[in-house]
Structure formats: structure tokens, C-alpha cells
Enzyme design. Sequence first.
Site, PDB file in Angstrom:
ATOM      1  N   SER A 152       0.831  -1.199   0.000  1.00 39.67           N
ATOM      2  CA  SER A 152       0.000   0.000   0.000  1.00 39.67           C
ATOM      3  C   SER A 152       0.872   1.259   0.000  1.00 39.67           C
ATOM      4  O   SER A 152       1.652   1.465  -0.921  1.00 39.67           O
ATOM      5  CB  SER A 152      -0.965  -0.050   1.191  1.00 39.67           C
ATOM      6  OG  SER A 152      -1.981   0.893   1.070  1.00 39.67           O
ATOM      7  N   ASP A 244      -9.638  -4.228  -5.287  1.00 42.06           N
ATOM      8  CA  ASP A 244      -8.992  -3.124  -4.571  1.00 42.06           C
ATOM      9  C   ASP A 244      -9.356  -1.794  -5.232  1.00 42.06           C
ATOM     10  O   ASP A 244      -9.213  -1.643  -6.451  1.00 42.06           O
ATOM     11  CB  ASP A 244      -7.474  -3.335  -4.632  1.00 42.06           C
ATOM     12  CG  ASP A 244      -6.688  -2.335  -3.812  1.00 42.06           C
ATOM     13  OD1 ASP A 244      -7.274  -1.357  -3.293  1.00 42.06           O
ATOM     14  OD2 ASP A 244      -5.461  -2.530  -3.689  1.00 42.06           O
ATOM     15  N   HIS A 274      -7.535  -5.280  -1.074  1.00 38.43           N
ATOM     16  CA  HIS A 274      -6.411  -4.556  -0.485  1.00 38.43           C
ATOM     17  C   HIS A 274      -6.098  -5.174   0.879  1.00 38.43           C
ATOM     18  O   HIS A 274      -6.983  -5.664   1.577  1.00 38.43           O
ATOM     19  CB  HIS A 274      -6.817  -3.090  -0.316  1.00 38.43           C
ATOM     20  CG  HIS A 274      -5.685  -2.154  -0.096  1.00 38.43           C
ATOM     21  ND1 HIS A 274      -4.956  -1.610  -1.115  1.00 38.43           N
ATOM     22  CD2 HIS A 274      -5.165  -1.650   1.049  1.00 38.43           C
ATOM     23  CE1 HIS A 274      -4.027  -0.812  -0.624  1.00 38.43           C
ATOM     24  NE2 HIS A 274      -4.128  -0.821   0.690  1.00 38.43           N
TER      25      HIS A 274
END
Length: 307
Positions: A152, A244, A274
Site C-alpha cells: 500500500s 482493490d 487490499h
Amino acid sequence: MKKFLDALASMEGPAISDMTLAEARESYTALHAMADRPARELEVIRDLSCPGPAGDIPLRLYDAKADREPGPVIVFFHGGGFVIGDLETHNALCTEIAAHMDLPVVAVDYRRAPENPFPAAIEDCEAATRWVASSPSELGRKADGIVTIGDSAGGTATIVVGQQLAADPADAPVLLQVPVFPLASDALGSASLEQFDDGYVLTKTGIEFFDEAYGADRGDPRGFPILGDHSAAPPTVLVTASLDPIRDSGRDYAKALADAGADFVFLEMKGVTHSFTNLRQAVPSTQADLERVVAAMKFMLEKGAAR
């Protein structure tokens, strides 16, 4: 995956934008504690620090072996939007990477926003990577190459550090970079953000919360590395998740690498969200997804060593 998402939805907690900063950080820690596998036991799990642009940067060294011959060292940047992650939220994941790769891992506890907005986190990630590359005595290991990896926001930092060390090399080369569901281009307005805006772990509201807190300059490659130079990108394993909201940002980076003729493997994990790398207890199939990432890392390192 759906069972886990349904369970999260049933908790009916407040949106991240309605939490205090402390509550948001506690919530993220609680999610990983609930959903991730327990940390592995390793020969070495040791806290240390390195000099940074605003003081010492906390680090954590992981290694399955007490003693190491010279070799690659992995530098890990945690996720959390540059706002809510830390060494503890990704402790279990780092033990897993160290065990499967059989390489030392150094996790970086960079400064977080909003207390330290953009580009503080990036400055710390670069400084820590250069420190590891210099093989300092405190590390107790000789680094003849660096592997950068992050999820991320940490994936964004991975790309940026790769660009910075391509422009101004460290004492050891970047052998491989592994951005995992990174934000490379601006996700606002993307199709995946609209398709997965709520109910898929990371939400549109959460992205907007992180964006405001971190305050990245939309014209600066350190904030949105799609704007940077991809011609000198290190060998790459790029990972996205199909469910995601920032998936398309990762796909944009895959296209940029392809257009630049870069050497890379692109893995899009199907049917997961995610943060899947930290959901390995709640969604057991994601352990195999992580092991696919590890296999791709080993393949790229072996390919590079054979040149």
C-alpha cells in the site's frame, strides 16, 4: 473473502474519517491482530535505529539465521496510508517474508502524517535504505544488494525509493523492488475506486482521509511515482489485488514499466482485497497468494544473479 467482508460489515463501526487519529491507528492494529496469522519465531528479531533527516528512525531486524554470509538484505516499508501503520501492524508479515525468503529483513518505522506530512515518510525510507546498503556494524550483516518491498503506502515508498536510488545510487545496488498494491498514480476518479468504493477493506472514504492527512504534492514523483523516470527502474515484482479500489493505480504502473521496457513480473491476485497480505488467518487462501509473491521474488533474484 466474502465471508470476511460480511463479518467486517456486521461490526458496523464508524468510518475512518469519523475516528480520532488514535482510534484509526488502534482500529488498524486490531484488524491485523484479528485477521493475520501469528508471527513466526525467528533466530533474530531485534529493534535498532539509524540516523534520519529528523532524528533517529526506528527499525526492526528479522532473520531466520543468527549469522549470515554477505548477501541481499530486504528493506520493508509498511502500509497504512502513511498515517496509521507501524512496526507492530506488520510484524507477522515481516517474520513470514524473512522465513520464506531466508534473507534478513529490516522494517522501517518512518515518520507518519499528519504529524509529519509529505515527504517525511519518503525521506525516512530513503535514509534507512541507504543506511542498510552501507552495511553498518549495528546491522551485523553485509549487504551486497538491496531488495525493497512494501504494501500500500509502503508500496508507493518502494517505487519512489527505487527511483531515488536509480538517480543517486546507494553503496549497494537495488537488486529488486516489490511494490504490493501500491498507489502509483492518483486513484481519485479511477474506475476501480468507483467500483470498490465501499465494503472491500480499503474504502474511498479511507483513501480521501489518508490523502488529506498525508498531503502529497500531485505534481511531485515522490507523491505519485507514476510521474517519475521508469527507464532505470530496478527489476520489479508488482502485485495488485483484483477487488482493490486502488487496483487501477497499480495497473497504471505496470503499463509504465512495460512502456519503458523494464524487467518485471506483474501479479494480480484474483478475488482478494487490499491488505490481503495481512488477512492470512481470516482468508487462508491469501497465504498461497503471499507465497506466489515470494516465488516471483526468488525467480527474479535468481534471474539477476545468472546474468
